[in-house]
Design an enzyme around this catalytic site. Structure first.
Site, PDB file in Angstrom:
ATOM      1  N   THR A  51       7.218  44.681  59.407  1.00 12.48           N
ATOM      2  CA  THR A  51       7.441  43.757  60.388  1.00 12.48           C
ATOM      3  C   THR A  51       7.687  43.709  62.098  1.00 12.48           C
ATOM      4  O   THR A  51       7.026  43.590  62.084  1.00 12.48           O
ATOM      5  CB  THR A  51       9.160  43.683  60.093  1.00 12.48           C
ATOM      6  OG1 THR A  51       9.181  43.003  58.784  1.00 12.48           O
ATOM      7  CG2 THR A  51       9.954  42.343  60.668  1.00 12.48           C
ATOM      8  N   ASN A 129       0.947  37.617  50.422  1.00 16.86           N
ATOM      9  CA  ASN A 129       1.816  38.639  49.965  1.00 16.86           C
ATOM     10  C   ASN A 129       2.311  37.758  48.940  1.00 16.86           C
ATOM     11  O   ASN A 129       3.298  37.926  47.745  1.00 16.86           O
ATOM     12  CB  ASN A 129       3.105  38.794  50.786  1.00 16.86           C
ATOM     13  CG  ASN A 129       3.260  38.032  51.209  1.00 16.86           C
ATOM     14  OD1 ASN A 129       2.574  37.958  52.509  1.00 16.86           O
ATOM     15  ND2 ASN A 129       4.491  37.209  51.333  1.00 16.86           N
ATOM     16  N   GLN A 157      -0.537  44.162  52.450  1.00 16.85           N
ATOM     17  CA  GLN A 157      -0.393  44.159  50.806  1.00 16.85           C
ATOM     18  C   GLN A 157      -1.797  44.295  50.659  1.00 16.85           C
ATOM     19  O   GLN A 157      -1.627  44.711  49.512  1.00 16.85           O
ATOM     20  CB  GLN A 157      -0.225  43.089  50.865  1.00 16.85           C
ATOM     21  CG  GLN A 157       1.170  41.822  50.671  1.00 16.85           C
ATOM     22  CD  GLN A 157       1.837  42.559  49.640  1.00 16.85           C
ATOM     23  OE1 GLN A 157       1.712  43.202  48.714  1.00 16.85           O
ATOM     24  NE2 GLN A 157       3.380  42.459  50.094  1.00 16.85           N
ATOM     25  N   SER A 177       3.584  48.921  55.222  1.00 16.72           N
ATOM     26  CA  SER A 177       4.702  48.870  54.765  1.00 16.72           C
ATOM     27  C   SER A 177       4.317  50.952  54.123  1.00 16.72           C
ATOM     28  O   SER A 177       3.941  50.497  53.083  1.00 16.72           O
ATOM     29  CB  SER A 177       5.283  48.174  54.648  1.00 16.72           C
ATOM     30  OG  SER A 177       6.727  48.052  53.903  1.00 16.72           O
ATOM     31  N   ALA A 178       5.947  51.290  53.901  1.00 18.37           N
ATOM     32  CA  ALA A 178       5.371  52.490  52.816  1.00 18.37           C
ATOM     33  C   ALA A 178       6.289  51.807  51.817  1.00 18.37           C
ATOM     34  O   ALA A 178       5.326  52.420  50.855  1.00 18.37           O
ATOM     35  CB  ALA A 178       6.581  53.532  53.571  1.00 18.37           C
ATOM     36  N   HIS A 179       6.573  50.776  51.583  1.00 21.41           N
ATOM     37  CA  HIS A 179       7.376  50.770  50.614  1.00 21.41           C
ATOM     38  C   HIS A 179       6.607  49.499  49.360  1.00 21.41           C
ATOM     39  O   HIS A 179       6.278  49.816  48.062  1.00 21.41           O
ATOM     40  CB  HIS A 179       8.689  49.248  50.173  1.00 21.41           C
ATOM     41  CG  HIS A 179       8.685  48.282  51.181  1.00 21.41           C
ATOM     42  ND1 HIS A 179       8.594  47.189  49.887  1.00 21.41           N
ATOM     43  CD2 HIS A 179       8.408  48.183  51.989  1.00 21.41           C
ATOM     44  CE1 HIS A 179       8.938  46.472  50.984  1.00 21.41           C
ATOM     45  NE2 HIS A 179       8.984  46.561  52.201  1.00 21.41           N
ATOM     46  N   THR A 215      14.939  59.269  68.045  1.00 20.91           N
ATOM     47  CA  THR A 215      15.105  59.827  66.551  1.00 20.91           C
ATOM     48  C   THR A 215      13.663  59.346  65.209  1.00 20.91           C
ATOM     49  O   THR A 215      15.203  58.717  64.974  1.00 20.91           O
ATOM     50  CB  THR A 215      16.021  60.437  66.423  1.00 20.91           C
ATOM     51  OG1 THR A 215      16.811  61.421  67.787  1.00 20.91           O
ATOM     52  CG2 THR A 215      16.320  61.949  65.680  1.00 20.91           C
ATOM     53  N   CYS A 303      11.748  38.475  52.109  1.00 21.60           N
ATOM     54  CA  CYS A 303      12.177  37.731  53.085  1.00 21.60           C
ATOM     55  C   CYS A 303      12.649  36.095  53.480  1.00 21.60           C
ATOM     56  O   CYS A 303      13.248  35.896  54.315  1.00 21.60           O
ATOM     57  CB  CYS A 303      11.112  38.275  54.504  1.00 21.60           C
ATOM     58  SG  CYS A 303      10.576  39.958  54.086  1.00 21.60           S
TER      59      CYS A 303
HETATM   60  N1  PLP Z   1       3.842  41.685  55.867  1.00 21.17           N
HETATM   61  C1  PLP Z   1       3.050  41.549  54.155  1.00 21.17           C
HETATM   62  C2  PLP Z   1       1.695  40.418  54.408  1.00 21.17           C
HETATM   63  C3  PLP Z   1       4.113  41.672  53.975  1.00 21.17           C
HETATM   64  O1  PLP Z   1       4.093  41.217  52.079  1.00 21.17           O
HETATM   65  C4  PLP Z   1       5.809  42.011  53.851  1.00 21.17           C
HETATM   66  C5  PLP Z   1       6.499  42.422  53.453  1.00 21.17           C
HETATM   67  O2  PLP Z   1       6.260  42.094  51.657  1.00 21.17           O
HETATM   68  C6  PLP Z   1       5.405  42.601  55.408  1.00 21.17           C
HETATM   69  C7  PLP Z   1       4.654  42.296  56.798  1.00 21.17           C
HETATM   70  C8  PLP Z   1       6.688  43.690  56.011  1.00 21.17           C
HETATM   71  O3  PLP Z   1       7.380  44.147  55.799  1.00 21.17           O
HETATM   72  P1  PLP Z   1       8.661  45.089  55.151  1.00 21.17           P
HETATM   73  O4  PLP Z   1       8.866  44.872  54.755  1.00 21.17           O
HETATM   74  O5  PLP Z   1       8.023  46.506  55.591  1.00 21.17           O
HETATM   75  O6  PLP Z   1       9.335  44.734  56.929  1.00 21.17           O
END
Ligand code: PLP
Length: 359
Positions: A51, A129, A157, A177-179, A215, A303
Protein backbone atom coordinates in the site's frame (compact mmCIF):
# COMPACT_ATOMS: atom_id res chain seq x y z
CA UNK A 1 13.97 -12.55 11.77
CA UNK A 2 14.43 -14.05 15.26
CA UNK A 3 18.17 -13.77 14.91
CA UNK A 4 17.89 -10.10 14.02
CA UNK A 5 15.46 -9.36 16.86
CA UNK A 6 17.59 -11.20 19.41
CA UNK A 7 21.14 -10.50 18.31
CA UNK A 8 21.30 -7.79 15.64
CA UNK A 9 19.02 -5.27 17.32
CA UNK A 10 21.29 -2.22 16.90
CA UNK A 11 20.20 0.87 15.04
CA UNK A 12 21.21 0.50 11.39
CA UNK A 13 21.87 4.24 11.16
CA UNK A 14 24.40 4.28 14.02
CA UNK A 15 28.01 4.82 13.11
CA UNK A 16 29.44 2.23 15.52
CA UNK A 17 30.23 -1.27 14.32
CA UNK A 18 27.16 -2.91 15.88
CA UNK A 19 24.93 -0.55 13.85
CA UNK A 20 26.96 -1.11 10.69
CA UNK A 21 26.43 -4.87 10.99
CA UNK A 22 22.69 -4.31 11.18
CA UNK A 23 22.91 -1.99 8.17
CA UNK A 24 24.60 -4.75 6.20
CA UNK A 25 21.63 -7.04 7.00
CA UNK A 26 19.36 -4.51 5.28
CA UNK A 27 21.67 -4.26 2.29
CA UNK A 28 21.80 -8.03 1.92
CA UNK A 29 18.00 -8.10 1.79
CA UNK A 30 18.00 -5.30 -0.74
CA UNK A 31 20.32 -7.38 -2.92
CA UNK A 32 18.05 -10.44 -2.58
CA UNK A 33 14.90 -8.54 -3.52
CA UNK A 34 16.73 -6.78 -6.37
CA UNK A 35 18.05 -10.12 -7.66
CA UNK A 36 14.56 -11.62 -7.71
CA UNK A 37 13.40 -8.87 -10.10
CA UNK A 38 16.71 -8.49 -12.00
CA UNK A 39 17.20 -4.97 -10.68
CA UNK A 40 20.15 -3.14 -9.16
CA UNK A 41 20.00 -2.95 -5.34
CA UNK A 42 19.99 0.85 -5.15
CA UNK A 43 16.76 0.88 -7.19
CA UNK A 44 14.85 -0.89 -4.41
CA UNK A 45 13.33 1.17 -1.57
CA UNK A 46 11.88 -0.72 1.39
CA UNK A 47 8.46 0.46 2.57
CA UNK A 48 5.97 -0.59 5.24
CA UNK A 49 3.67 -2.33 2.74
CA UNK A 50 2.53 -2.70 -0.85
CA UNK A 51 0.00 0.00 0.00
CA UNK A 52 2.76 2.44 0.90
CA UNK A 53 4.72 1.54 -2.25
CA UNK A 54 1.63 2.27 -4.39
CA UNK A 55 1.07 5.60 -2.61
CA UNK A 56 4.73 6.52 -2.96
CA UNK A 57 4.77 5.78 -6.69
CA UNK A 58 1.64 7.73 -7.56
CA UNK A 59 2.40 10.70 -5.33
CA UNK A 60 5.96 10.79 -6.70
CA UNK A 61 4.67 10.85 -10.24
CA UNK A 62 2.26 13.71 -9.70
CA UNK A 63 4.84 15.66 -7.67
CA UNK A 64 7.51 15.32 -10.35
CA UNK A 65 5.08 16.18 -13.20
CA UNK A 66 3.52 19.31 -11.66
CA UNK A 67 1.89 20.53 -14.86
CA UNK A 68 0.21 17.18 -15.59
CA UNK A 69 -3.14 16.87 -13.86
CA UNK A 70 -4.49 13.66 -15.35
CA UNK A 71 -4.15 10.08 -14.09
CA UNK A 72 -5.12 6.87 -15.91
CA UNK A 73 -5.93 3.68 -14.06
CA UNK A 74 -8.43 0.81 -14.26
CA UNK A 75 -11.66 0.03 -12.46
CA UNK A 76 -10.19 -3.12 -10.87
CA UNK A 77 -7.11 -1.83 -9.04
CA UNK A 78 -6.43 -2.55 -5.38
CA UNK A 79 -7.99 -0.11 -2.91
CA UNK A 80 -4.53 1.36 -2.21
CA UNK A 81 -4.60 2.78 -5.74
CA UNK A 82 -8.31 3.50 -6.14
CA UNK A 83 -8.70 5.27 -2.79
CA UNK A 84 -5.65 7.39 -3.52
CA UNK A 85 -6.77 8.43 -7.01
CA UNK A 86 -10.21 9.28 -5.62
CA UNK A 87 -8.46 11.46 -3.04
CA UNK A 88 -6.36 13.11 -5.78
CA UNK A 89 -9.55 13.76 -7.72
CA UNK A 90 -10.87 15.77 -4.79
CA UNK A 91 -7.61 17.74 -4.90
CA UNK A 92 -8.22 18.73 -8.52
CA UNK A 93 -6.75 15.90 -10.60
CA UNK A 94 -8.76 14.31 -13.38
CA UNK A 95 -8.87 10.52 -13.23
CA UNK A 96 -9.81 8.14 -16.03
CA UNK A 97 -10.65 4.63 -14.83
CA UNK A 98 -10.46 2.42 -17.88
CA UNK A 99 -13.06 -0.40 -17.73
CA UNK A 100 -12.28 -4.10 -18.07
CA UNK A 101 -14.05 -6.66 -20.25
CA UNK A 102 -16.17 -9.54 -18.91
CA UNK A 103 -12.99 -11.60 -18.51
CA UNK A 104 -11.63 -8.92 -16.18
CA UNK A 105 -8.90 -7.77 -18.58
CA UNK A 106 -8.14 -4.17 -19.52
CA UNK A 107 -7.76 -3.48 -23.23
CA UNK A 108 -4.55 -1.74 -24.39
CA UNK A 109 -6.36 0.34 -27.02
CA UNK A 110 -8.76 1.65 -24.36
CA UNK A 111 -5.80 2.69 -22.23
CA UNK A 112 -4.33 4.35 -25.31
CA UNK A 113 -7.56 6.27 -25.97
CA UNK A 114 -7.52 7.53 -22.37
CA UNK A 115 -4.04 9.10 -22.68
CA UNK A 116 -3.79 12.89 -22.87
CA UNK A 117 -1.05 15.49 -23.22
CA UNK A 118 -1.36 16.19 -19.49
CA UNK A 119 -1.40 12.55 -18.30
CA UNK A 120 1.04 12.37 -15.38
CA UNK A 121 0.96 8.62 -14.87
CA UNK A 122 -0.70 5.40 -15.95
CA UNK A 123 -1.12 2.86 -13.16
CA UNK A 124 -2.23 -0.68 -13.98
CA UNK A 125 -1.83 -3.75 -11.78
CA UNK A 126 0.02 -6.79 -13.14
CA UNK A 127 -2.23 -9.46 -11.63
CA UNK A 128 -5.60 -8.86 -10.05
CA UNK A 129 -5.87 -9.88 -6.41
CA UNK A 130 -9.48 -11.07 -6.61
CA UNK A 131 -9.48 -13.01 -9.88
CA UNK A 132 -5.79 -13.63 -10.54
CA UNK A 133 -6.24 -12.27 -14.09
CA UNK A 134 -3.09 -10.87 -15.73
CA UNK A 135 -3.24 -7.51 -17.50
CA UNK A 136 -1.25 -6.67 -20.66
CA UNK A 137 1.32 -4.66 -18.71
CA UNK A 138 4.12 -5.18 -21.25
CA UNK A 139 2.06 -3.56 -24.02
CA UNK A 140 0.79 -0.81 -21.72
CA UNK A 141 4.34 -0.10 -20.54
CA UNK A 142 5.60 0.11 -24.12
CA UNK A 143 2.75 2.45 -25.01
CA UNK A 144 3.55 4.76 -22.08
CA UNK A 145 7.24 4.74 -22.95
CA UNK A 146 6.46 5.78 -26.56
CA UNK A 147 4.29 8.61 -25.29
CA UNK A 148 6.77 9.71 -22.58
CA UNK A 149 4.26 9.04 -19.79
CA UNK A 150 5.25 7.52 -16.46
CA UNK A 151 4.01 3.98 -15.85
CA UNK A 152 3.44 2.39 -12.45
CA UNK A 153 2.62 -1.27 -12.08
CA UNK A 154 1.30 -2.80 -8.88
CA UNK A 155 3.19 -6.11 -8.99
CA UNK A 156 2.16 -7.19 -5.48
CA UNK A 157 0.27 -10.28 -6.68
CA UNK A 158 2.57 -11.00 -9.61
CA UNK A 159 5.81 -11.42 -7.66
CA UNK A 160 6.72 -15.07 -7.33
CA UNK A 161 3.83 -16.11 -9.59
CA UNK A 162 5.09 -14.86 -12.96
CA UNK A 163 8.67 -13.95 -13.94
CA UNK A 164 9.23 -10.33 -12.90
CA UNK A 165 12.26 -8.88 -14.70
CA UNK A 166 12.51 -5.09 -14.66
CA UNK A 167 14.72 -5.11 -17.75
CA UNK A 168 11.87 -6.60 -19.79
CA UNK A 169 9.10 -4.22 -18.70
CA UNK A 170 8.87 -0.57 -19.74
CA UNK A 171 8.00 0.63 -16.30
CA UNK A 172 9.05 3.45 -13.97
CA UNK A 173 7.71 2.17 -10.66
CA UNK A 174 6.87 -1.36 -9.47
CA UNK A 175 5.29 -2.13 -6.10
CA UNK A 176 5.80 -5.27 -4.04
CA UNK A 177 4.61 -6.67 -0.71
CA UNK A 178 6.63 -9.17 1.35
CA UNK A 179 3.68 -11.16 2.65
CA UNK A 180 2.63 -12.23 -0.84
CA UNK A 181 5.80 -14.34 -1.07
CA UNK A 182 5.59 -15.66 2.49
CA UNK A 183 7.58 -12.81 3.99
CA UNK A 184 6.27 -10.87 6.97
CA UNK A 185 3.27 -8.57 6.87
CA UNK A 186 4.04 -4.86 7.17
CA UNK A 187 6.92 -4.81 4.71
CA UNK A 188 6.99 -3.91 1.02
CA UNK A 189 9.22 -2.39 -1.60
CA UNK A 190 9.09 0.10 -4.43
CA UNK A 191 11.36 -0.39 -7.40
CA UNK A 192 12.31 2.87 -9.10
CA UNK A 193 13.83 3.12 -12.53
CA UNK A 194 15.22 6.53 -11.66
CA UNK A 195 15.46 8.11 -8.17
CA UNK A 196 14.89 11.56 -9.68
CA UNK A 197 11.22 10.63 -10.25
CA UNK A 198 10.75 9.87 -6.56
CA UNK A 199 9.39 12.22 -3.95
CA UNK A 200 9.61 10.94 -0.35
CA UNK A 201 6.27 10.14 1.21
CA UNK A 202 7.83 10.11 4.67
CA UNK A 203 10.36 12.84 5.27
CA UNK A 204 12.96 12.54 7.97
CA UNK A 205 16.42 11.04 8.09
CA UNK A 206 18.66 9.77 5.33
CA UNK A 207 17.32 6.20 5.45
CA UNK A 208 16.54 4.40 2.16
CA UNK A 209 18.84 6.74 0.20
CA UNK A 210 16.99 9.72 1.68
CA UNK A 211 13.78 8.58 -0.03
CA UNK A 212 12.00 7.22 3.07
CA UNK A 213 12.79 8.64 6.47
CA UNK A 214 12.50 6.63 9.68
CA UNK A 215 14.44 3.83 11.32
CA UNK A 216 13.92 0.66 9.33
CA UNK A 217 12.03 -2.42 10.53
CA UNK A 218 15.16 -4.51 10.13
CA UNK A 219 13.62 -7.86 11.10
CA UNK A 220 10.80 -7.44 8.57
CA UNK A 221 13.23 -6.37 5.85
CA UNK A 222 15.44 -9.37 6.59
CA UNK A 223 12.36 -11.60 6.44
CA UNK A 224 11.50 -10.12 3.05
CA UNK A 225 15.05 -10.77 1.83
CA UNK A 226 14.98 -14.42 2.91
CA UNK A 227 11.52 -14.87 1.37
CA UNK A 228 12.91 -13.43 -1.88
CA UNK A 229 15.86 -15.86 -1.79
CA UNK A 230 13.55 -18.84 -1.23
CA UNK A 231 11.21 -17.62 -3.95
CA UNK A 232 14.13 -17.39 -6.41
CA UNK A 233 15.35 -20.89 -5.48
CA UNK A 234 11.95 -22.54 -5.77
CA UNK A 235 11.26 -21.26 -9.27
CA UNK A 236 8.14 -22.73 -10.85
CA UNK A 237 7.99 -26.09 -9.01
CA UNK A 238 5.41 -24.96 -6.45
CA UNK A 239 3.45 -22.96 -9.00
CA UNK A 240 2.68 -26.05 -11.07
CA UNK A 241 1.55 -27.89 -7.96
CA UNK A 242 -0.65 -25.05 -6.73
CA UNK A 243 -2.18 -24.66 -10.20
CA UNK A 244 -3.17 -28.34 -10.14
CA UNK A 245 -4.81 -27.83 -6.75
CA UNK A 246 -6.61 -24.69 -7.96
CA UNK A 247 -7.83 -26.46 -11.09
CA UNK A 248 -9.04 -29.44 -9.03
CA UNK A 249 -10.94 -27.13 -6.68
CA UNK A 250 -12.53 -25.29 -9.59
CA UNK A 251 -13.45 -28.44 -11.46
CA UNK A 252 -14.85 -30.09 -8.34
CA UNK A 253 -17.07 -27.08 -7.67
CA UNK A 254 -18.17 -26.59 -11.28
CA UNK A 255 -19.04 -30.30 -11.58
CA UNK A 256 -21.20 -30.29 -8.45
CA UNK A 257 -22.75 -26.84 -8.14
CA UNK A 258 -25.28 -25.97 -10.83
CA UNK A 259 -24.75 -22.61 -12.56
CA UNK A 260 -21.43 -21.96 -10.81
CA UNK A 261 -19.05 -20.00 -13.03
CA UNK A 262 -15.40 -18.99 -12.81
CA UNK A 263 -14.93 -15.22 -12.96
CA UNK A 264 -12.02 -14.01 -15.06
CA UNK A 265 -9.97 -15.17 -18.00
CA UNK A 266 -8.98 -18.76 -17.24
CA UNK A 267 -6.09 -18.91 -19.67
CA UNK A 268 -4.02 -15.96 -18.58
CA UNK A 269 -3.89 -15.77 -14.80
CA UNK A 270 -1.70 -16.47 -11.80
CA UNK A 271 -2.02 -20.03 -10.51
CA UNK A 272 -3.17 -19.68 -6.93
CA UNK A 273 -6.38 -17.65 -7.09
CA UNK A 274 -9.85 -18.53 -8.26
CA UNK A 275 -13.03 -16.51 -8.06
CA UNK A 276 -16.30 -18.36 -8.46
CA UNK A 277 -19.84 -17.03 -8.91
CA UNK A 278 -22.67 -18.93 -7.25
CA UNK A 279 -25.81 -17.34 -8.76
CA UNK A 280 -28.66 -16.98 -6.28
CA UNK A 281 -26.35 -17.27 -3.26
CA UNK A 282 -25.16 -14.40 -1.05
CA UNK A 283 -21.36 -14.36 -1.10
CA UNK A 284 -21.32 -12.87 2.41
CA UNK A 285 -23.48 -15.70 3.76
CA UNK A 286 -21.41 -18.30 1.93
CA UNK A 287 -18.09 -17.10 3.39
CA UNK A 288 -19.62 -17.16 6.88
CA UNK A 289 -20.82 -20.77 6.42
CA UNK A 290 -17.48 -21.80 4.93
CA UNK A 291 -15.58 -20.18 7.78
CA UNK A 292 -17.68 -22.14 10.28
CA UNK A 293 -16.81 -25.29 8.33
CA UNK A 294 -13.09 -24.45 8.44
CA UNK A 295 -12.66 -23.11 4.90
CA UNK A 296 -11.16 -19.61 4.66
CA UNK A 297 -12.58 -17.77 1.65
CA UNK A 298 -13.53 -14.17 0.98
CA UNK A 299 -16.08 -12.10 -0.88
CA UNK A 300 -13.49 -9.52 -1.98
CA UNK A 301 -10.02 -8.37 -0.97
CA UNK A 302 -8.89 -8.42 2.68
CA UNK A 303 -8.53 -4.62 2.60
CA UNK A 304 -12.26 -4.29 1.85
CA UNK A 305 -13.46 -7.14 4.07
CA UNK A 306 -15.19 -4.92 6.62
CA UNK A 307 -17.18 -2.90 4.11
CA UNK A 308 -20.61 -4.19 3.17
CA UNK A 309 -20.01 -3.21 -0.45
CA UNK A 310 -19.89 -5.98 -3.06
CA UNK A 311 -16.54 -6.53 -4.77
CA UNK A 312 -15.68 -3.60 -7.06
CA UNK A 313 -13.67 -6.00 -9.23
CA UNK A 314 -16.53 -8.37 -10.03
CA UNK A 315 -18.89 -5.40 -10.32
CA UNK A 316 -16.60 -3.95 -13.01
CA UNK A 317 -16.50 -7.16 -15.06
CA UNK A 318 -19.78 -8.99 -14.39
CA UNK A 319 -22.10 -6.75 -12.33
CA UNK A 320 -24.74 -9.49 -12.06
CA UNK A 321 -22.25 -11.64 -10.11
CA UNK A 322 -20.94 -8.93 -7.76
CA UNK A 323 -22.91 -10.19 -4.76
CA UNK A 324 -22.61 -13.92 -5.31
CA UNK A 325 -18.89 -14.38 -6.00
CA UNK A 326 -16.33 -15.89 -3.67
CA UNK A 327 -12.55 -15.78 -3.90
CA UNK A 328 -10.40 -18.77 -2.95
CA UNK A 329 -6.66 -18.38 -2.56
CA UNK A 330 -4.39 -21.43 -2.48
CA UNK A 331 -0.87 -22.07 -1.38
CA UNK A 332 1.74 -24.80 -1.91
CA UNK A 333 1.19 -25.89 1.69
CA UNK A 334 -2.37 -26.99 0.77
CA UNK A 335 -2.96 -30.67 0.11
CA UNK A 336 -5.18 -32.68 -2.22
CA UNK A 337 -7.14 -33.89 0.82
CA UNK A 338 -7.84 -30.29 1.84
CA UNK A 339 -9.03 -29.48 -1.66
CA UNK A 340 -11.42 -32.47 -1.69
CA UNK A 341 -12.74 -31.46 1.71
CA UNK A 342 -13.10 -27.78 0.70
CA UNK A 343 -14.99 -28.81 -2.43
CA UNK A 344 -17.42 -30.89 -0.41
CA UNK A 345 -17.96 -28.08 2.10
CA UNK A 346 -18.59 -25.55 -0.68
CA UNK A 347 -21.19 -27.87 -2.24
CA UNK A 348 -22.87 -28.41 1.15
CA UNK A 349 -22.91 -24.69 2.00
CA UNK A 350 -24.27 -23.61 -1.41
CA UNK A 351 -26.95 -26.33 -1.27
CA UNK A 352 -27.98 -25.22 2.23
CA UNK A 353 -28.19 -21.55 1.19
CA UNK A 354 -30.15 -22.32 -1.96
CA UNK A 355 -32.58 -24.52 -0.01
CA UNK A 356 -33.09 -21.87 2.65
CA UNK A 357 -33.81 -19.31 -0.09
CA UNK A 358 -36.59 -21.61 -1.36
CA UNK A 359 -38.07 -22.26 2.08
N1 PLP B 1 -1.87 -4.43 -4.31
C1 PLP B 1 -2.43 -5.63 -4.46
C2 PLP B 1 -2.74 -6.13 -5.83
C3 PLP B 1 -2.68 -6.44 -3.34
O1 PLP B 1 -3.24 -7.64 -3.49
C4 PLP B 1 -2.35 -5.93 -2.07
C5 PLP B 1 -2.62 -6.72 -0.85
O2 PLP B 1 -3.31 -7.71 -0.85
C6 PLP B 1 -1.77 -4.66 -1.97
C7 PLP B 1 -1.55 -3.93 -3.12
C8 PLP B 1 -1.41 -4.06 -0.65
O3 PLP B 1 -0.30 -4.68 -0.07
P1 PLP B 1 -0.12 -4.61 1.52
O4 PLP B 1 -1.05 -5.61 2.10
O5 PLP B 1 1.32 -4.96 1.74
O6 PLP B 1 -0.43 -3.23 1.92
Amino acid sequence: MNRVLNDAWGNPSSSYGFGARVRSEIERSRESVAKLINARPHEVIFTSSGTEANNMALLSAVATRPTCKHIVTTTVEHSSVLTLVDHLKKKGYEVTKVPVDREGVVCVSEVESALREDTAIVTVMWANNETGVLHPVFEIGALCRRRGILFHCDAVQALGKVPVDVSKLDCDYLSFSAHKIHGPKGCGALWLRDPSICEPLIRGGHQEHGLRGGTEDVAAIVGFGVAAEICAQEGTKNLLYVRELRDALEQGILDSVSNAEVNGCRLNRIPHITNIAFPGVSAQALVVLLDAAGVCASAGSACMAFTKEPSHVIKAMKPEFAECSVRFCLDPSNTNTEIESACLKVVQAVTALRQSALA
